[in-house]
Design a protein around this motif. Structure first.
Motif, short mmCIF file in Angstrom:
data_model
loop_
_atom_site.label_atom_id
_atom_site.label_comp_id
_atom_site.label_asym_id
_atom_site.label_seq_id
_atom_site.Cartn_x
_atom_site.Cartn_y
_atom_site.Cartn_z
N GLU A 65 0.84 -1.19 0.00
CA GLU A 65 0.00 0.00 0.00
C GLU A 65 0.88 1.25 0.00
O GLU A 65 1.86 1.33 0.75
CB GLU A 65 -0.91 0.01 1.22
N LEU A 66 0.52 2.21 -0.83
CA LEU A 66 1.28 3.45 -0.91
C LEU A 66 0.80 4.44 0.14
O LEU A 66 -0.37 4.45 0.53
CB LEU A 66 1.12 4.08 -2.30
N SER A 67 1.69 5.28 0.54
CA SER A 67 1.36 6.35 1.46
C SER A 67 0.49 7.38 0.72
O SER A 67 0.58 7.50 -0.50
CB SER A 67 2.67 7.01 1.94
N PRO A 68 -0.33 8.14 1.42
CA PRO A 68 -1.11 9.19 0.74
C PRO A 68 -0.21 10.26 0.10
O PRO A 68 -0.64 10.97 -0.79
CB PRO A 68 -1.96 9.80 1.84
N HIS A 69 1.02 10.36 0.54
CA HIS A 69 1.95 11.37 0.02
C HIS A 69 2.72 10.89 -1.21
O HIS A 69 3.55 11.62 -1.73
CB HIS A 69 2.93 11.79 1.11
N GLU A 70 2.48 9.65 -1.63
CA GLU A 70 3.22 9.13 -2.78
C GLU A 70 2.35 9.18 -4.02
O GLU A 70 1.13 9.10 -3.91
CB GLU A 70 3.64 7.68 -2.49
N PRO A 71 2.90 9.27 -5.19
CA PRO A 71 4.31 9.44 -5.52
C PRO A 71 4.76 10.87 -5.23
O PRO A 71 3.97 11.80 -5.36
CB PRO A 71 4.37 9.12 -7.01
N ARG A 72 6.00 11.02 -4.90
CA ARG A 72 6.55 12.32 -4.55
C ARG A 72 7.31 12.88 -5.73
O ARG A 72 8.03 12.18 -6.41
CB ARG A 72 7.47 12.20 -3.35
N GLU A 73 7.14 14.17 -5.97
CA GLU A 73 7.88 14.86 -7.02
C GLU A 73 9.14 15.46 -6.39
O GLU A 73 9.05 16.31 -5.51
CB GLU A 73 7.05 15.98 -7.63
N ILE A 74 10.29 15.00 -6.86
CA ILE A 74 11.55 15.53 -6.36
C ILE A 74 12.27 16.15 -7.56
O ILE A 74 12.81 15.44 -8.40
CB ILE A 74 12.40 14.43 -5.71
N PRO A 75 12.25 17.48 -7.69
CA PRO A 75 12.81 18.13 -8.88
C PRO A 75 14.31 17.85 -9.06
O PRO A 75 14.80 17.85 -10.18
CB PRO A 75 12.57 19.62 -8.65
#
Length: 186
Positions: A65-75
């Motif tokens: 299960e993914l976290s609600p904050h994923e996927p994360r954008e990392i510039p």
């Protein structure tokens, strides 16, 4: 195999090595499953699953299960060169302001499509402008040859006769410079 021995290996050995390299995706270790019992038959055959197996399976399913904050954008993981940053900054600002209105997907789609569409239309316009205002003349040989169709001839219409120098003159006879030179020299 290392070094010059690679040249001596047989084609099937090289093919096997390349298939293994593709399976491993460049690593020297093959991929492996982290699931406790990846095949359904392992869970059903024999005595079935023990309580420890069920706990491991439950933990594995929970880990998927993914976290609600994923996927994360990392510039920082997607660096862009200076030209792309300068070109893209106005579009980033514009679609960043539109993000609350049109949503993440709409802003990302607009950020992707609008600049490319405008560049495509600008290229078409520049090409049309070049064709329209840079016609090939008798003075310069830099543009494209554009040949249009003749007018449609119905029945037995006759074209006016042409002189020998009327063909492909590219505006030479309609010039204004040096027209009087011929008459004044005679």
């Amino acid at each position: 195999m290392a070094g010059p021995d690679k040249d001596l290996e047989k084609p099937w050995q090289k093919e096997r090595r390349m298939v293994q390299h593709d399976i491993n995706r460049g690593s020297k270790y093959p991929p492996f499953s982290i699931e406790h019992m990846p095949r359904e038959r392992q869970r059903l055959a024999g005595a079935g699953m023990t309580d420890a197996d069920r706990a491991l399976r439950r933990q594995w399913l929970k880990d998927q299960e993914l976290s609600p904050h994923e996927p994360r954008e990392i510039p920082e993981l997607k660096p862009r060169n200076i030209v792309k940053r300068i070109y893209g900054k106005p579009w980033d600002i514009f679609f960043g302001a539109l993000r609350p209105i049109v949503g993440n997907y709409g802003a990302a789609a607009g950020r992707f499509l609008v600049p490319k569409t405008l560049m495509f239309l600008g290229g078409i316009w520049a090409f049309y402008y070049h064709l329209k205002y840079n016609a090939k003349t008798w003075e310069k040989n830099e543009s494209w040859d554009i040949i249009t169709n003749r007018d449609e001839m119905l029945y037995d219409q006759r074209l006016p006769p042409k002189a020998h120098d009327d063909f492909v003159d590219r505006g030479f006879k309609s010039r204004t410079a040096l027209r009087d030179l011929k008459t004044s020299a005679a």
